[in-house]
Design an enzyme around this catalytic site. Structure first.
Site, PDB file in Angstrom:
ATOM      1  N   GLY A 176      44.851 -55.137  73.017  1.00 28.22           N
ATOM      2  CA  GLY A 176      44.025 -56.071  73.717  1.00 28.22           C
ATOM      3  C   GLY A 176      43.449 -57.220  72.866  1.00 28.22           C
ATOM      4  N   GLU A 182      50.934 -50.563  71.346  1.00 22.33           N
ATOM      5  CA  GLU A 182      51.108 -49.936  72.424  1.00 22.33           C
ATOM      6  C   GLU A 182      52.359 -49.269  72.610  1.00 22.33           C
ATOM      7  OE1 GLU A 182      48.458 -53.515  73.375  1.00 22.33           O
ATOM      8  OE2 GLU A 182      50.003 -53.072  71.947  1.00 22.33           O
TER       9      GLU A 182
END
Length: 259
Positions: free
Chosen positions: A156, A183
């Site tokens: 993020g 991720e």
């Protein structure tokens, strides 16, 4: 940079002024045409300053991520960032926004997974929706935005930087800049816009490689694919100065834009 009608829509206005939104107000003049602004949950219930907002000369705003250790995106930091974005969007004097970190070696480590583990499914859905819409607000600010990356921008954190129009990354002696979307190593995919914004910057094929492999890049490797502009120069001692070469370059660029 996209000038959008988002600010005029009733639906977005209601969302911006929800119970999650905060208000920003000037609190002190620092001299040299610099004003600090602080975000509060309510007038009588201040929250910790995890984002520091400065207004410098010629309408240049500096958003400094200041959550200890890793600038993990939790409720407080995200809500303060959202409030600061809204404030800048409605300020006719704002000309450019610089986003940086005051945590040495870290730009933003991404979502606060420890905090998320304490949320129920409804709270998680609300948080992720707020995260995505806040990032969209940043990408649609009607003024140019510059991300200054002098440390890890992962998950993020990189998705946050991708919302900015320009990304400057420190590549000098002692640089700790590292960028990536790891991720897939956790059996998930980037969930805050990375799958869309990264291909627009580096192209579809390279974006797929970075997402599929979770590869991490230093500033020079990231500059080679057009993800950032590398800024060489030795980092200062963070105990005495936060003005890194990349931040100084961003200030110079912002002042040129703001003229």
């Amino acid at each position: 940079m996209i000038a959008s009608s988002i600010w005029g829509g009733a639906r977005h206005a209601a969302a911006l002024r929800s119970s999650l939104a905060l208000a920003c107000a000037p609190v002190a003049s620092m001299g040299g045409n610099t004003t600090l602004r602080r975000c509060f949950a309510t007038a009588d219930s201040p929250v910790p300053d995890e984002l520091v907002v400065e207004t410098r000369k010629n309408g240049v705003r500096v958003f400094s991520l200041a959550r200890p250790k890793a600038n993990a995106l939790g409720r407080v930091l995200l809500n303060q960032l959202r409030a600061a974005i809204e404030d800048a969007a409605h300020d006719t004097e704002a000309r450019c926004v610089i986003l940086r970190s005051t945590c040495p070696g870290i730009f933003c480590a991404g979502a606060d997974l420890k905090e998320r583990a304490t949320m129920n499914s409804v709270e998680v859905e609300r948080f992720v929706s707020n995260l995505r819409s806040t990032f969209t607000m940043l990408s649609e600010l009607p003024v140019p935005t510059i991300a200054v990356i002098d440390g890890a921008a992962l998950g993020g954190g990189l998705e946050l930087a991708l919302c900015c129009d320009i990304r400057l990354a420190g590549s000098g002696e002692g640089s700790k800049t590292v960028l990536g979307l790891p991720e897939t190593g956790l059996a998930i995919i980037p969930g805050a816009g990375g799958t869309q914004r990264l291909p627009r910057v580096v192209g579809l094929s390279i974006a797929k490689r970075l997402i599929f492999t979770g590869e991490r890049l230093d500033a020079d490797a990231a500059a080679a694919i057009g993800l950032v502009e590398a800024v060489p120069g030795a980092l200062p001692d963070p105990a005495t100065s936060l003005d890194t070469p990349a931040f100084k370059a961003a200030l110079s660029l912002a002042e040129t834009i703001a003229r």
